[in-house]
Design a protein around this motif. Structure first.
Motif, PDB file in Angstrom:
ATOM      1  N   ASP A   8      82.727   5.011  53.342  1.00 44.18           N
ATOM      2  CA  ASP A   8      82.514   6.004  54.032  1.00 44.18           C
ATOM      3  C   ASP A   8      80.956   6.115  54.889  1.00 44.18           C
ATOM      4  OD1 ASP A   8      80.508   6.963  52.869  1.00 44.18           O
ATOM      5  OD2 ASP A   8      81.733   8.994  51.862  1.00 44.18           O
ATOM      6  N   SER A   9      80.626   7.068  56.075  1.00 45.50           N
ATOM      7  CA  SER A   9      79.703   6.337  56.870  1.00 45.50           C
ATOM      8  C   SER A   9      78.577   7.380  56.749  1.00 45.50           C
ATOM      9  CB  SER A   9      80.137   6.809  58.129  1.00 45.50           C
ATOM     10  OG  SER A   9      80.319   8.073  58.075  1.00 45.50           O
ATOM     11  N   ARG A  10      77.757   7.783  55.136  1.00 47.40           N
ATOM     12  CA  ARG A  10      77.417   8.780  55.002  1.00 47.40           C
ATOM     13  C   ARG A  10      76.164   7.763  54.211  1.00 47.40           C
ATOM     14  NH1 ARG A  10      80.443  13.796  52.094  1.00 47.40           N
ATOM     15  NH2 ARG A  10      81.264  12.341  50.339  1.00 47.40           N
ATOM     16  N   GLU A  48      81.515   0.182  56.424  1.00 48.72           N
ATOM     17  CA  GLU A  48      81.639   1.655  56.256  1.00 48.72           C
ATOM     18  C   GLU A  48      82.952   1.390  58.286  1.00 48.72           C
ATOM     19  OE1 GLU A  48      78.363   3.458  59.522  1.00 48.72           O
ATOM     20  OE2 GLU A  48      77.801   3.083  56.999  1.00 48.72           O
ATOM     21  N   PRO A  51      86.994   3.537  59.453  1.00 46.83           N
ATOM     22  CA  PRO A  51      87.666   4.220  58.333  1.00 46.83           C
ATOM     23  C   PRO A  51      89.225   4.110  59.069  1.00 46.83           C
ATOM     24  CG  PRO A  51      86.776   4.518  60.530  1.00 46.83           C
ATOM     25  CD  PRO A  51      86.638   3.101  60.053  1.00 46.83           C
ATOM     26  N   ASP A  63      79.436  11.918  59.944  1.00 43.84           N
ATOM     27  CA  ASP A  63      79.246  12.530  58.831  1.00 43.84           C
ATOM     28  C   ASP A  63      79.091  13.734  58.932  1.00 43.84           C
ATOM     29  OD1 ASP A  63      78.180  10.659  58.116  1.00 43.84           O
ATOM     30  OD2 ASP A  63      75.991  10.210  58.326  1.00 43.84           O
ATOM     31  N   HIS A  71      86.110  11.606  53.687  1.00 43.08           N
ATOM     32  CA  HIS A  71      85.470  11.272  53.892  1.00 43.08           C
ATOM     33  C   HIS A  71      86.324  10.306  52.730  1.00 43.08           C
ATOM     34  CE1 HIS A  71      82.074  11.184  56.078  1.00 43.08           C
ATOM     35  NE2 HIS A  71      82.030  12.337  56.035  1.00 43.08           N
ATOM     36  N   ASN A  74      87.967   7.384  53.384  1.00 40.57           N
ATOM     37  CA  ASN A  74      87.862   5.696  53.823  1.00 40.57           C
ATOM     38  C   ASN A  74      86.950   5.407  52.643  1.00 40.57           C
ATOM     39  OD1 ASN A  74      88.336   7.182  56.477  1.00 40.57           O
ATOM     40  ND2 ASN A  74      86.548   8.117  56.894  1.00 40.57           N
ATOM     41  N   ARG A  75      86.740   5.883  51.682  1.00 38.92           N
ATOM     42  CA  ARG A  75      86.118   5.304  50.403  1.00 38.92           C
ATOM     43  C   ARG A  75      87.423   4.574  49.544  1.00 38.92           C
ATOM     44  NH1 ARG A  75      83.323   9.989  49.809  1.00 38.92           N
ATOM     45  NH2 ARG A  75      84.170  10.519  48.503  1.00 38.92           N
TER      46      ARG A  75
END
Length: 83
Positions: A8-10, A48, A51, A63, A71, A74-75
């Motif tokens: 993810d993009s976090r 990331e 996604p 985020d 999220h 996406n992982r």
């Protein structure tokens, strides 16, 4: 067979690249330990940048515009089997 790791993009981009690399390496190791020939697997790590669930509002920070479940989607590791 190709394996591609995603995050993810976090977290910062560099961290996510390393995380996706580790995620795909662990998946490859697991598959090999369960009988899949490692020489038949190729790996890539996209972090990331691709996604499964993009932010629906392109102008917003992913985020904050995605919920926890989005999220989590996406992982992942994408496995493509060609024959």
């Amino acid at each position: 067979m190709s394996l591609t790791g995603h995050t993810d993009s976090r977290a910062p981009l560099g961290y996510n690249v390393t995380l996706s690399r580790n995620r795909v390496a662990t998946t490859k190791k697991w598959l090999a330990s369960h009988g899949v020939n490692a020489s038949r697997m190729s790996t890539a790590h996209d972090g990331e940048v691709k996604p499964a669930v993009p932010c629906p509002d392109a102008g917003k920070d992913p985020d904050t515009c995605l919920n926890r479940e989005e999220h989590q989607l996406n992982r992942r590791v994408v496995i493509v089997v060609e024959y």
